[in-house]
Scaffold this motif. Structure first.
Motif, short mmCIF file in Angstrom:
data_model
loop_
_atom_site.label_atom_id
_atom_site.label_comp_id
_atom_site.label_asym_id
_atom_site.label_seq_id
_atom_site.Cartn_x
_atom_site.Cartn_y
_atom_site.Cartn_z
N GLN A 145 2.82 -34.06 -1.15
CA GLN A 145 3.69 -34.60 -0.11
C GLN A 145 5.09 -34.84 -0.67
O GLN A 145 5.26 -34.95 -1.89
N PRO A 146 6.10 -34.95 0.17
CA PRO A 146 7.46 -35.23 -0.34
C PRO A 146 7.53 -36.47 -1.22
O PRO A 146 8.30 -36.49 -2.19
N GLY A 147 6.71 -37.46 -0.93
CA GLY A 147 6.71 -38.68 -1.74
C GLY A 147 6.15 -38.49 -3.13
O GLY A 147 6.25 -39.40 -3.97
N VAL A 197 6.63 -26.95 -6.17
CA VAL A 197 5.50 -26.57 -5.32
C VAL A 197 5.86 -26.75 -3.86
O VAL A 197 6.75 -27.54 -3.52
N GLN A 198 5.18 -26.04 -3.00
CA GLN A 198 5.37 -26.15 -1.57
C GLN A 198 4.62 -27.38 -1.05
O GLN A 198 3.52 -27.70 -1.51
N GLU A 199 5.24 -28.05 -0.11
CA GLU A 199 4.58 -29.18 0.53
C GLU A 199 3.24 -28.74 1.10
O GLU A 199 3.14 -27.68 1.74
N GLY A 200 2.23 -29.50 0.85
CA GLY A 200 0.89 -29.18 1.33
C GLY A 200 0.03 -28.45 0.32
O GLY A 200 -1.21 -28.46 0.43
N ASP A 201 0.67 -27.82 -0.67
CA ASP A 201 -0.09 -27.14 -1.72
C ASP A 201 -0.61 -28.16 -2.73
O ASP A 201 -0.17 -29.31 -2.76
N ASN A 202 -1.51 -27.71 -3.58
CA ASN A 202 -1.98 -28.54 -4.68
C ASN A 202 -1.07 -28.35 -5.89
O ASN A 202 -0.58 -27.26 -6.15
N HIS A 231 8.98 -32.78 -14.28
CA HIS A 231 9.63 -33.13 -13.03
C HIS A 231 8.98 -32.30 -11.92
O HIS A 231 9.09 -31.07 -11.92
N LEU A 232 8.31 -32.95 -10.99
CA LEU A 232 7.66 -32.28 -9.87
C LEU A 232 8.61 -32.26 -8.69
O LEU A 232 9.06 -33.32 -8.22
N ILE A 233 8.91 -31.06 -8.20
CA ILE A 233 9.82 -30.88 -7.07
C ILE A 233 9.02 -30.33 -5.91
O ILE A 233 8.30 -29.33 -6.06
N ILE A 234 9.15 -30.93 -4.75
CA ILE A 234 8.41 -30.51 -3.57
C ILE A 234 9.34 -29.73 -2.65
O ILE A 234 10.37 -30.26 -2.19
N GLN A 235 8.98 -28.51 -2.37
CA GLN A 235 9.76 -27.66 -1.47
C GLN A 235 9.23 -27.81 -0.05
O GLN A 235 8.02 -27.80 0.16
N PRO A 236 10.10 -27.96 0.93
CA PRO A 236 9.65 -28.13 2.32
C PRO A 236 9.03 -26.86 2.90
O PRO A 236 9.27 -25.78 2.38
#
Lengths: 113, 115
Positions: free
Chosen positions: B81-83, B13-18, B110-115
């Motif tokens: 968030q990245p965390g 998911v993109q950072e800031g998205d739900n 596994h949740l991956i956060i894209q910047p």
């Protein structure tokens, strides 16, 4: 805060040797658990304890034994380690009788060569 | 046998998205459900739980939804968030029957956060 100390945190051993992992808690919680974690399997219950000298088997108990001679310590023993027991082992405690929440330790990584 | 499982092994998911992480369970006797977060090299950490007499529960930035009709559980994370990058596990139990035998876990997402 609940405190769990697992030891050792890392161990490498050879097939056929005995191994004991220790879980120590500081707050007299009644229920204690040993899980193993492997890729693709999540966490699987090995054994659990509901009091001093009271233990029972979990889903993957073959090849493992446990002992609880006092409230604060729960020991997991591999009598003769095999390569299939290479895993990360987590100890957990149940925080209260009216909840299913478990609090986990930091894990013990065991490699059996 | 009875099992708890997850629909997707990886979620990006993109950072800031739900973020929405899903879980299916098959044990109709389960009356307690819980989500854990596990960061690399650490033990699982409690996020939120829910009992079977509820269908929604909210925490800080997280919401758990329970649909007993279709045996489905979801975790929603607001403003990711990245965390939040970690593996997320659902688990279930039957605590009203004693519950001494702990939690049954799913295999994790596994949740991956894209910047």
């Amino acid at each position: 805060d609940a405190g769990i100390t697992q030891s050792p945190r890392h161990k490498v051993t050879e097939t056929g040797t005995p191994v004991t992992l220790r879980c120590h808690q500081t707050e007299n919680h009644r229920y204690m658990y040993w899980y193993r974690q492997d890729p693709g399997h999540g966490l699987r219950l090995i054994h659990y304890s509901y009091g001093v000298k009271d233990t029972d088997k979990g889903e993957v108990s073959d090849g493992y034994s446990v002992s609880r001679s006092k409230t604060e310590d729960f020991l997991l023993t591999l009598e003769s380690a095999t390569s299939s027991q290479t895993s990360v082992y987590f100890c957990a405690i149940r925080l209260a009788a009216n909840t299913g929440e478990l609090f986990f330790g930091e894990g013990s990584r065991l490699t059996v060569l | 046998g009875e099992s708890v499982g997850l629909h997707l092994p990886t979620l990006s998911v993109q950072e800031g998205d739900n973020s929405i992480i899903n879980c299916a369970y098959s044990n109709s006797a389960s009356d307690y459900f819980i989500w854990y977060k596990q960061e690399s090299g650490k033990g699982p950490q409690f996020i939120i739980d829910i009992r079977s007499n509820m269908d929604k529960r909210q925490g800080q930035r997280v919401t758990v939804l329970l649909n007993k009709t279709v045996k489905h559980l979801s975790l929603q994370i607001a403003a990711t968030q990245p965390g939040d990058s970690a593996v997320y596990f659902c688990a279930e139990s039957s605590i009203w029957g004693g519950g001494a035998d702990g939690l049954t876990f799913g295999k994790g997402t596994h949740l991956i956060i894209q910047p």
